[in-house]
Design a protein around this motif. Structure first.
Motif, PDB file in Angstrom:
ATOM      1  N   ILE A 383       0.859  -1.187   0.000  1.00 24.01           N
ATOM      2  CA  ILE A 383       0.000   0.000   0.000  1.00 24.01           C
ATOM      3  C   ILE A 383       0.893   1.235   0.000  1.00 24.01           C
ATOM      4  O   ILE A 383       1.817   1.354   0.812  1.00 24.01           O
ATOM      5  CB  ILE A 383      -0.925   0.022   1.234  1.00 24.01           C
ATOM      6  CG1 ILE A 383      -1.877  -1.182   1.207  1.00 24.01           C
ATOM      7  CG2 ILE A 383      -1.711   1.333   1.282  1.00 24.01           C
ATOM      8  CD1 ILE A 383      -2.894  -1.173   0.088  1.00 24.01           C
ATOM      9  N   VAL A 384       0.623   2.160  -0.924  1.00 24.42           N
ATOM     10  CA  VAL A 384       1.394   3.404  -1.030  1.00 24.42           C
ATOM     11  C   VAL A 384       0.441   4.586  -0.941  1.00 24.42           C
ATOM     12  O   VAL A 384      -0.724   4.493  -1.330  1.00 24.42           O
ATOM     13  CB  VAL A 384       2.180   3.456  -2.359  1.00 24.42           C
ATOM     14  CG1 VAL A 384       3.262   2.384  -2.377  1.00 24.42           C
ATOM     15  CG2 VAL A 384       1.250   3.286  -3.557  1.00 24.42           C
ATOM     16  N   ASN A 385       0.931   5.673  -0.395  1.00 24.00           N
ATOM     17  CA  ASN A 385       0.103   6.876  -0.262  1.00 24.00           C
ATOM     18  C   ASN A 385       0.491   7.871  -1.346  1.00 24.00           C
ATOM     19  O   ASN A 385       1.574   8.452  -1.317  1.00 24.00           O
ATOM     20  CB  ASN A 385       0.287   7.503   1.124  1.00 24.00           C
ATOM     21  CG  ASN A 385      -0.745   8.587   1.401  1.00 24.00           C
ATOM     22  OD1 ASN A 385      -1.539   8.937   0.524  1.00 24.00           O
ATOM     23  ND2 ASN A 385      -0.751   9.113   2.608  1.00 24.00           N
ATOM     24  N   ILE A 386      -0.405   8.046  -2.316  1.00 24.86           N
ATOM     25  CA  ILE A 386      -0.135   8.937  -3.430  1.00 24.86           C
ATOM     26  C   ILE A 386      -0.875  10.262  -3.298  1.00 24.86           C
ATOM     27  O   ILE A 386      -0.326  11.328  -3.584  1.00 24.86           O
ATOM     28  CB  ILE A 386      -0.535   8.252  -4.760  1.00 24.86           C
ATOM     29  CG1 ILE A 386       0.343   7.010  -4.987  1.00 24.86           C
ATOM     30  CG2 ILE A 386      -0.411   9.222  -5.929  1.00 24.86           C
ATOM     31  CD1 ILE A 386      -0.024   6.233  -6.225  1.00 24.86           C
ATOM     32  N   SER A 387      -2.125  10.216  -2.808  1.00 25.24           N
ATOM     33  CA  SER A 387      -2.942  11.431  -2.830  1.00 25.24           C
ATOM     34  C   SER A 387      -3.642  11.743  -1.510  1.00 25.24           C
ATOM     35  O   SER A 387      -4.348  12.752  -1.416  1.00 25.24           O
ATOM     36  CB  SER A 387      -3.998  11.308  -3.930  1.00 25.24           C
ATOM     37  OG  SER A 387      -4.835  10.184  -3.687  1.00 25.24           O
ATOM     38  N   LYS A 388      -3.470  10.914  -0.482  1.00 26.00           N
ATOM     39  CA  LYS A 388      -4.191  11.141   0.768  1.00 26.00           C
ATOM     40  C   LYS A 388      -3.348  11.994   1.724  1.00 26.00           C
ATOM     41  O   LYS A 388      -2.127  12.065   1.608  1.00 26.00           O
ATOM     42  CB  LYS A 388      -4.526   9.805   1.446  1.00 26.00           C
ATOM     43  CG  LYS A 388      -5.220   8.794   0.549  1.00 26.00           C
ATOM     44  CD  LYS A 388      -6.528   9.315  -0.019  1.00 26.00           C
ATOM     45  CE  LYS A 388      -7.196   8.236  -0.869  1.00 26.00           C
ATOM     46  NZ  LYS A 388      -8.395   8.745  -1.584  1.00 26.00           N
ATOM     47  N   ASP A 389      -4.046  12.631   2.678  1.00 25.23           N
ATOM     48  CA  ASP A 389      -3.333  13.360   3.729  1.00 25.23           C
ATOM     49  C   ASP A 389      -2.473  12.372   4.516  1.00 25.23           C
ATOM     50  O   ASP A 389      -2.814  11.197   4.667  1.00 25.23           O
ATOM     51  CB  ASP A 389      -4.320  14.039   4.680  1.00 25.23           C
ATOM     52  CG  ASP A 389      -5.102  15.156   4.001  1.00 25.23           C
ATOM     53  OD1 ASP A 389      -4.578  15.722   3.019  1.00 25.23           O
ATOM     54  OD2 ASP A 389      -6.235  15.435   4.445  1.00 25.23           O
TER      55      ASP A 389
END
Length: 405
Positions: A383-389
């Motif tokens: 899981i990667v965070n691309i667009s979330k706070d």
């Protein structure tokens, strides 16, 4: 130098035809027992300072007997236990508390048996009372206590002064959720300060959260010693094993150990994760919709097929699991040669990190009923965070917020 060393340890319970033969055995006379039952045999392992070891196994495997010999409350029939440090142990509920004495009086008695002087106990008695949180009952007879209250006092006494080795049996399982959290916080604090932990538990979460190594006992011998996730996967496979089931273990390319078990009447052909466009993915943005596809093969006529999956974090802790029984999507009366495929749609509301998927084929509501196949590490995704706070944790649960002055 090892903090704890166990060499060729064994324990047998013997029955003699007469007391004279038993006494003769004490003096070295060559007498044979009429019956002999070995609870443990050929146990070998060592523990280094600061290690956290979990002891797991089914009931009757010899776990409690092993701990009693390590703490010296039970003498081994063969082998040796070498301890280089002070042990604090919680093996049985109450730790020998007298039911007629108050909690406070029992603290002085139990701590004295652990080797503490009256002055040392007096220095920590207030801390023990505060940690136990049983209020006025601390000055009441222990016979008026619930099992949970006894556990609170017993744990508070055993951990009042940090030991080199802390041994905890299943006793903590009787405590309430609040005190369990509190106890595990203290255990983690001790670990950070260098205490070695030896814990017996059937709780996979506790073993994997607290331990960096696990030992599996089966029929009185060590059958596996390794990383907690690998050992717990193997243990789970043994529990599910049926008469015609097999358990296999293999090393994957990344070095991780995969456990597979089951009768083989139905098998897992493939497991894959796909994005909204149907493309197979290994990296998934936080919160994005995905589909878990599981293809199966029916190898023999079976009355029912239930398919379940379990998502685990990088430490092997369960994050989420379900199956088609609970989702009311079951197939019945399947014939050899069929190839059912299942698609589970969900949003990847997970925290940043690596996750694995275990898959099970079985009947009824769990794989313990009739297991066709259980496969750990069926696939791994990230899981990667691309667009979330930015956030921390295993779950993505974005709140709405209102600021009021």
């Amino acid at each position: 130098m090892s903090l704890l060393s166990v060499k060729n340890l064994g324990k047998a319970y013997r029955v003699y035809a007469s007391e004279f033969q038993r006494i003769g055995r004490w003096f070295g006379l060559p007498t044979r027992p009429s019956e002999e039952h070995w609870v443990l045999k050929h146990i070998n392992f060592s523990i280094e300072p600061g290690e956290a070891i979990g002891i797991v196994g089914q009931n009757g495997a010899g776990k409690s007997t092993l701990l009693k010999m390590i703490t010296g409350t039970l003498q081994p029939t063969e082998g040796t236990v070498t301890v280089n440090g002070r042990i604090a142990a919680i093996l049985e509920l109450g730790m020998g508390f007298s039911p007629e004495l108050t909690g406070r009086q029992n603290v002085y008695h139990a701590a004295g048996l652990m080797g503490f002087s009256a002055d040392q106990i007096h220095e920590v008695i207030d801390d023990i009372e505060a940690f136990a949180e049983i209020g006025e009952y601390f000055n009441e007879p222990v016979r008026t206590y619930s099992s949970g209250m006894q556990m609170r006092v017993a744990f508070a006494v055993a951990t009042a002064i940090r030991p080199e080795i802390l041994i905890v049996d299943e006793a903590l399982s009787v405590g309430d959720s609040y005190f369990q959290h509190k106890s595990f916080d203290r255990i983690r604090e001790f670990q950070q300060q260098g205490t070695t932990l030896l814990i017996v538990s059937h709780d996979r979460g506790s073993i994997q959260a607290l331990c960096d190594r696990a030992i599996l006992l089966e029929s009185g011998t060590v059958i596996k010693d390794g990383k907690p996730e690998e050992v717990m996967d193997f243990y789970n496979a043994i529990i599910a094993e049926k008469e015609n089931a097999t358990v296999s273990v293999r090393q994957l390319e990344d070095g991780s150990i995969q456990t597979r078990s089951g009768s083989g009447e139905a098998t897992i052909e493939s497991v894959s994760l796909h994005d909204a466009a149907g493309q197979m993915v290994e990296y998934v943005p936080v919160g994005e919709p995905v589909t878990l596809r599981i293809k199966t093969q029916i190898n023999a006529d079976i009355p029912e097929l239930v398919v379940g999956y379990l998502i685990k974090d990088r430490l092997g802790q369960p994050v989420f699991g379900t199956n088609t029984h609970h989702l009311d999507c079951k197939l019945t009366d399947l014939s050899a040669g069929e190839s059912p495929e299942y698609r589970f749609d969900f949003s990847a509301n997970l925290g940043v990190g690596s996750y694995s998927v275990a898959v099970a084929l079985h009947t009824a509501d769990t794989h313990l009923a009739r297991s066709y196949e259980w496969l750990d590490l069926a696939m791994v995704f990230n899981i990667v965070n691309i667009s979330k706070d930015e956030f921390v944790g295993l779950a993505w649960m974005p709140p709405s917020v209102e600021c009021v002055r």
